[in-house]
Design a protein around this motif. Structure first.
Motif, PDB file in Angstrom:
ATOM      1  N   ILE A 187      -5.797   3.769   3.335  1.00  0.00           N
ATOM      2  CA  ILE A 187      -6.045   4.568   4.860  1.00  0.00           C
ATOM      3  C   ILE A 187      -6.490   5.889   4.306  1.00  0.00           C
ATOM      4  O   ILE A 187      -5.700   6.963   4.840  1.00  0.00           O
ATOM      5  CB  ILE A 187      -4.994   4.365   5.650  1.00  0.00           C
ATOM      6  N   GLY A 188      -7.230   6.229   3.504  1.00  0.00           N
ATOM      7  CA  GLY A 188      -7.434   7.570   2.797  1.00  0.00           C
ATOM      8  C   GLY A 188      -8.021   8.467   3.872  1.00  0.00           C
ATOM      9  O   GLY A 188      -7.761   9.784   3.834  1.00  0.00           O
ATOM     10  N   ASN A 189      -8.693   8.058   4.765  1.00  0.00           N
ATOM     11  CA  ASN A 189      -9.396   9.086   5.695  1.00  0.00           C
ATOM     12  C   ASN A 189      -8.339   9.564   6.745  1.00  0.00           C
ATOM     13  O   ASN A 189      -8.320  10.924   6.846  1.00  0.00           O
ATOM     14  CB  ASN A 189     -10.401   8.249   6.602  1.00  0.00           C
ATOM     15  N   LEU A 190      -7.361   8.900   7.177  1.00  0.00           N
ATOM     16  CA  LEU A 190      -6.319   9.384   7.844  1.00  0.00           C
ATOM     17  C   LEU A 190      -5.372  10.491   7.061  1.00  0.00           C
ATOM     18  O   LEU A 190      -4.996  11.355   7.530  1.00  0.00           O
ATOM     19  CB  LEU A 190      -5.148   8.322   8.425  1.00  0.00           C
ATOM     20  N   ILE A 191      -5.162   9.938   5.920  1.00  0.00           N
ATOM     21  CA  ILE A 191      -4.164  10.951   5.008  1.00  0.00           C
ATOM     22  C   ILE A 191      -5.016  12.337   5.039  1.00  0.00           C
ATOM     23  O   ILE A 191      -4.450  13.280   5.001  1.00  0.00           O
ATOM     24  CB  ILE A 191      -4.265  10.188   3.710  1.00  0.00           C
ATOM     25  N   HIS A 192      -6.220  12.367   4.792  1.00  0.00           N
ATOM     26  CA  HIS A 192      -7.126  13.528   4.557  1.00  0.00           C
ATOM     27  C   HIS A 192      -6.957  14.228   5.832  1.00  0.00           C
ATOM     28  O   HIS A 192      -6.894  15.811   5.795  1.00  0.00           O
ATOM     29  CB  HIS A 192      -8.129  13.324   3.806  1.00  0.00           C
ATOM     30  N   ILE A 193      -7.151  13.688   6.986  1.00  0.00           N
ATOM     31  CA  ILE A 193      -7.014  14.373   8.130  1.00  0.00           C
ATOM     32  C   ILE A 193      -5.764  15.283   8.319  1.00  0.00           C
ATOM     33  O   ILE A 193      -5.700  16.128   8.965  1.00  0.00           O
ATOM     34  CB  ILE A 193      -7.446  13.277   9.282  1.00  0.00           C
ATOM     35  N   LEU A 194      -4.665  14.249   8.003  1.00  0.00           N
ATOM     36  CA  LEU A 194      -3.360  14.995   8.116  1.00  0.00           C
ATOM     37  C   LEU A 194      -3.158  16.349   7.393  1.00  0.00           C
ATOM     38  O   LEU A 194      -2.860  17.244   7.579  1.00  0.00           O
ATOM     39  CB  LEU A 194      -2.138  13.960   7.657  1.00  0.00           C
TER      40      LEU A 194
END
Length: 51
Positions: free
Chosen positions: A26-33
Motif C-alpha cells: 500500500i505504497g500510495n497511502l504510505i507516501h500520502i501520510l
C-alpha cells in the motif's frame, strides 16, 4: 493547539513507518501520510512556532 499538531505529526510519521515496513503493497497511502507529516512540519516552521 500546538500540542495537538505535534501529536498529529508524530502519529503520521509512525503510521508511515509501520506501513512502509509492515505493508509494502500500500505504497500510495504510505507516501500520502509522509507528505501530510512534512506539510504539517513546514506549516509549523513557516508560522514561526517551535517544534
Amino acid at each position: 493547539m500546538r500540542d495537538l499538531l505535534w501529536l498529529i505529526i508524530v502519529i503520521l510519521i509512525i503510521g508511515w513507518l509501520i506501513g512502509y515496513f509492515a505493508f509494502p503493497a500500500i505504497g500510495n497511502l504510505i507516501h500520502i501520510l509522509l507528505v501530510l507529516a512534512v506539510i504539517a512540519i513546514l506549516y509549523k516552521i513557516i508560522t514561526g512556532r517551535r517544534l
